[in-house]
Scaffold this motif. Structure first.
Motif, PDB file in Angstrom:
ATOM      1  N   HIS A   3       0.851  -1.197   0.000  1.00 17.35           N
ATOM      2  CA  HIS A   3       0.000   0.000   0.000  1.00 17.35           C
ATOM      3  C   HIS A   3       0.891   1.254   0.000  1.00 17.35           C
ATOM      4  O   HIS A   3       0.652   2.209  -0.758  1.00 17.35           O
ATOM      5  CB  HIS A   3      -0.884   0.055   1.254  1.00 17.35           C
ATOM      6  N   ALA A   4       1.944   1.232   0.796  1.00 21.97           N
ATOM      7  CA  ALA A   4       2.828   2.403   0.905  1.00 21.97           C
ATOM      8  C   ALA A   4       3.510   2.697  -0.428  1.00 21.97           C
ATOM      9  O   ALA A   4       3.652   3.858  -0.840  1.00 21.97           O
ATOM     10  CB  ALA A   4       3.882   2.157   1.991  1.00 21.97           C
ATOM     11  N   ALA A   5       3.894   1.652  -1.131  1.00 24.92           N
ATOM     12  CA  ALA A   5       4.562   1.841  -2.441  1.00 24.92           C
ATOM     13  C   ALA A   5       3.611   2.495  -3.436  1.00 24.92           C
ATOM     14  O   ALA A   5       4.012   3.382  -4.207  1.00 24.92           O
ATOM     15  CB  ALA A   5       5.050   0.488  -2.966  1.00 24.92           C
ATOM     16  N   LEU A   6       2.335   2.105  -3.413  1.00 24.81           N
ATOM     17  CA  LEU A   6       1.373   2.698  -4.343  1.00 24.81           C
ATOM     18  C   LEU A   6       1.098   4.159  -3.990  1.00 24.81           C
ATOM     19  O   LEU A   6       0.851   4.989  -4.872  1.00 24.81           O
ATOM     20  CB  LEU A   6       0.073   1.886  -4.355  1.00 24.81           C
ATOM     21  N   ALA A   7       1.173   4.489  -2.696  1.00 29.73           N
ATOM     22  CA  ALA A   7       0.992   5.901  -2.296  1.00 29.73           C
ATOM     23  C   ALA A   7       2.168   6.732  -2.816  1.00 29.73           C
ATOM     24  O   ALA A   7       1.996   7.837  -3.338  1.00 29.73           O
ATOM     25  CB  ALA A   7       0.887   5.985  -0.779  1.00 29.73           C
ATOM     26  N   ARG A   8       3.366   6.141  -2.748  1.00 30.61           N
ATOM     27  CA  ARG A   8       4.577   6.831  -3.258  1.00 30.61           C
ATOM     28  C   ARG A   8       4.441   7.063  -4.774  1.00 30.61           C
ATOM     29  O   ARG A   8       4.717   8.136  -5.286  1.00 30.61           O
ATOM     30  CB  ARG A   8       5.789   5.934  -2.952  1.00 30.61           C
ATOM     31  N   LEU A   9       3.929   6.032  -5.455  1.00 26.08           N
ATOM     32  CA  LEU A   9       3.772   6.125  -6.919  1.00 26.08           C
ATOM     33  C   LEU A   9       2.845   7.278  -7.277  1.00 26.08           C
ATOM     34  O   LEU A   9       3.147   8.075  -8.177  1.00 26.08           O
ATOM     35  CB  LEU A   9       3.203   4.802  -7.452  1.00 26.08           C
ATOM     36  N   GLU A  10       1.740   7.415  -6.549  1.00 31.09           N
ATOM     37  CA  GLU A  10       0.762   8.473  -6.887  1.00 31.09           C
ATOM     38  C   GLU A  10       1.393   9.848  -6.667  1.00 31.09           C
ATOM     39  O   GLU A  10       1.218  10.755  -7.473  1.00 31.09           O
ATOM     40  CB  GLU A  10      -0.499   8.326  -6.026  1.00 31.09           C
ATOM     41  N   VAL A  11       2.172  10.004  -5.604  1.00 30.22           N
ATOM     42  CA  VAL A  11       2.808  11.305  -5.331  1.00 30.22           C
ATOM     43  C   VAL A  11       3.876  11.592  -6.386  1.00 30.22           C
ATOM     44  O   VAL A  11       3.919  12.672  -6.978  1.00 30.22           O
ATOM     45  CB  VAL A  11       3.451  11.298  -3.916  1.00 30.22           C
ATOM     46  N   ASP A  12       4.719  10.599  -6.670  1.00 33.86           N
ATOM     47  CA  ASP A  12       5.856  10.849  -7.575  1.00 33.86           C
ATOM     48  C   ASP A  12       5.433  10.994  -9.032  1.00 33.86           C
ATOM     49  O   ASP A  12       6.125  11.617  -9.838  1.00 33.86           O
ATOM     50  CB  ASP A  12       6.892   9.708  -7.458  1.00 33.86           C
ATOM     51  N   LEU A  13       4.271  10.414  -9.414  1.00 40.08           N
ATOM     52  CA  LEU A  13       3.842  10.513 -10.821  1.00 40.08           C
ATOM     53  C   LEU A  13       2.750  11.566 -10.976  1.00 40.08           C
ATOM     54  O   LEU A  13       1.859  11.456 -11.813  1.00 40.08           O
ATOM     55  CB  LEU A  13       3.352   9.157 -11.335  1.00 40.08           C
ATOM     56  N   GLN A  14       2.808  12.581 -10.132  1.00 38.39           N
ATOM     57  CA  GLN A  14       1.878  13.719 -10.232  1.00 38.39           C
ATOM     58  C   GLN A  14       0.436  13.263 -10.506  1.00 38.39           C
ATOM     59  O   GLN A  14      -0.201  13.724 -11.462  1.00 38.39           O
ATOM     60  CB  GLN A  14       2.310  14.690 -11.348  1.00 38.39           C
ATOM     61  N   GLY A  15      -0.049  12.270  -9.732  1.00 35.69           N
ATOM     62  CA  GLY A  15      -1.468  11.959  -9.766  1.00 35.69           C
ATOM     63  C   GLY A  15      -1.981  11.352 -11.054  1.00 35.69           C
ATOM     64  O   GLY A  15      -3.165  11.376 -11.324  1.00 35.69           O
ATOM     65  N   GLU A  16      -1.087  10.772 -11.871  1.00 39.23           N
ATOM     66  CA  GLU A  16      -1.585  10.054 -13.058  1.00 39.23           C
ATOM     67  C   GLU A  16      -1.931   8.628 -12.698  1.00 39.23           C
ATOM     68  O   GLU A  16      -1.914   7.747 -13.544  1.00 39.23           O
ATOM     69  CB  GLU A  16      -0.492  10.067 -14.158  1.00 39.23           C
ATOM     70  N   VAL A  17      -2.167   8.392 -11.416  1.00 38.86           N
ATOM     71  CA  VAL A  17      -2.408   7.021 -10.946  1.00 38.86           C
ATOM     72  C   VAL A  17      -3.835   6.929 -10.421  1.00 38.86           C
ATOM     73  O   VAL A  17      -4.265   7.753  -9.614  1.00 38.86           O
ATOM     74  CB  VAL A  17      -1.411   6.657  -9.808  1.00 38.86           C
ATOM     75  N   LEU A  18      -4.591   5.937 -10.931  1.00 39.99           N
ATOM     76  CA  LEU A  18      -5.934   5.657 -10.394  1.00 39.99           C
ATOM     77  C   LEU A  18      -5.911   4.254  -9.814  1.00 39.99           C
ATOM     78  O   LEU A  18      -5.521   3.306 -10.510  1.00 39.99           O
ATOM     79  CB  LEU A  18      -6.998   5.728 -11.496  1.00 39.99           C
ATOM     80  N   ILE A  19      -6.305   4.131  -8.553  1.00 43.92           N
ATOM     81  CA  ILE A  19      -6.458   2.799  -7.962  1.00 43.92           C
ATOM     82  C   ILE A  19      -7.935   2.425  -8.007  1.00 43.92           C
ATOM     83  O   ILE A  19      -8.786   3.141  -7.463  1.00 43.92           O
ATOM     84  CB  ILE A  19      -5.952   2.758  -6.506  1.00 43.92           C
ATOM     85  N   VAL A  20      -8.244   1.346  -8.706  1.00 39.54           N
ATOM     86  CA  VAL A  20      -9.593   0.775  -8.698  1.00 39.54           C
ATOM     87  C   VAL A  20      -9.508  -0.441  -7.786  1.00 39.54           C
ATOM     88  O   VAL A  20      -8.813  -1.407  -8.118  1.00 39.54           O
ATOM     89  CB  VAL A  20     -10.026   0.340 -10.111  1.00 39.54           C
ATOM     90  N   THR A  21     -10.132  -0.358  -6.609  1.00 39.92           N
ATOM     91  CA  THR A  21      -9.997  -1.495  -5.699  1.00 39.92           C
ATOM     92  C   THR A  21     -11.298  -2.272  -5.570  1.00 39.92           C
ATOM     93  O   THR A  21     -12.387  -1.680  -5.563  1.00 39.92           O
ATOM     94  CB  THR A  21      -9.503  -1.066  -4.302  1.00 39.92           C
ATOM     95  N   GLN A  22     -11.158  -3.597  -5.535  1.00 37.80           N
ATOM     96  CA  GLN A  22     -12.289  -4.472  -5.242  1.00 37.80           C
ATOM     97  C   GLN A  22     -12.446  -4.587  -3.720  1.00 37.80           C
ATOM     98  O   GLN A  22     -13.434  -5.147  -3.249  1.00 37.80           O
ATOM     99  CB  GLN A  22     -12.059  -5.871  -5.825  1.00 37.80           C
TER     100      GLN A  22
END
Ligand code: BV8
Length: 234
Positions: free
Chosen positions: A70-89
């Motif tokens: 989870h922490a790695a995905l939070a880092r990804l969203e910050v470092d890639l200026q919000g081009e990250v969408l998490i769709v969670t089941q």
């Protein structure tokens, strides 16, 4: 170029936070019949059983902490200026607890309550009861705000649009047994995205992914995020 990344997560990403999966050995569906606790018919038959099922999962989720995946995905969203969408089941709040902001709960969330009579939604209490009155219409018609089998998942139009624009589609910790989520890899691939599966074991849809990395999410997800950030910085 900052890639647009859509990430689908399932119960496997929360397994190392102590939350049970569904179809693994001693998973939730080995203890409960999903027809009794994850269908509208089951809720109509025995609402107390369903409320107890979700009250227990809500308590487990509230006591759980995000893990390194989870922490790695939070880092990804910050470092890639919000081009990250998490769709969670998942219905737990661990992505938000780790810091992700752009999270779509396609199967609903334990921390939300829904009124079957007026469709009002409000923050779920720790323990929900069938006699709880809806805060708006006062009717005793409350239910967990989760998507059961046979019900339409939330945000499908947003998800379809994101899949059509994605450069990368990543599936993490899901068995690929439940639709329409299990079809997202085919949609993303159709629109030209690079598709990646990060999972403990090969999922039902493994053959549809261009890249696969197997192992516990707390190992394979941080490594994949590091590689993706290095690629994006080139
Ligand atoms: C819909 C409620 C129409 C909330 C859930 C026949 C054929 C095909 C489809 C159907 C069919 N009959 C009916 C259907 C449709 C049905 C469906 O797919 N059924 C399946 C079972 C065949 N789907 C629906 O009814 C959906 N609605 O179709 O509406 C529609 C569709 C589109 C547009 C308009 C209308 C609604 C589905 C939602 C049901 N609700 N849950 C809750 O209680 O949580 S589903 C339930 O399973 C969970 O929500 C969960 O999200 C979902 C999927 O489970 P996973 O997350 O994948 O977990 P699982 O245990 O299966 O796998 C864990 C994975 O993690 C494993 O691969 C394991 O290897 C891995 N893992 C374990 N540990 C780790 C790990 N990975 C990494 N690290 C680790 N440490």
């Amino acid at each position: 170029m900052t890639p647009k990344i859509v990430i689908l997560t399932g119960a496997g990403i929360s397994a190392e936070s102590g939350l049970g999966t569904f179809r693994d050995v001693d998973g939730l569906w080995t203890k409960y019949d999903l027809n009794d606790v994850a269908t509208p018919e089951g809720f109509a038959r025995n609402p107390e059983l369903v409320m107890d099922f979700y009250n227990a999962r809500r308590a487990n989720a509230a006591a759980a902490s995000p893990n390194a995946a989870h922490a790695a995905l939070a880092r990804l969203e910050v470092d890639l200026q919000g081009e990250v969408l998490i769709v969670t089941q998942n219905v737990d709040g661990l992505h938000e607890a780790a810091g992700n902001r752009n999270v779509l709960h396609m199967h609903g969330a334990l921390d939300s309550a829904l009124c079957n009579a007026c469709e009002h939604r409000w923050p779920a209490p720790a323990v929900m009861s069938v006699t709880d009155p809806c805060p708006r219409c006062k009717q005793q018609a409350t239910r967990p705000d989760v998507v059961w089998f046979g019900e339409i998942p939330y945000g499908m139009d947003v998800i379809s649009e994101a899949l059509s624009q994605a450069d990368v589609f990543v599936s993490i910790g899901t068995s690929g047994e439940v639709y329409p989520a299990a079809n997202f890899v085919a949609e993303a691939d159709h629109f030209g995205a690079h598709t990646v599966e990060l999972n403990l074991d090969p999922s039902a849809g493994v053959s549809r992914f261009a890249e696969t990395r197997f192992g516990p999410a707390t190992e394979v997800v941080p490594q994949w995020v590091a590689d993706e950030l290095a690629r994006a910085q080139k």
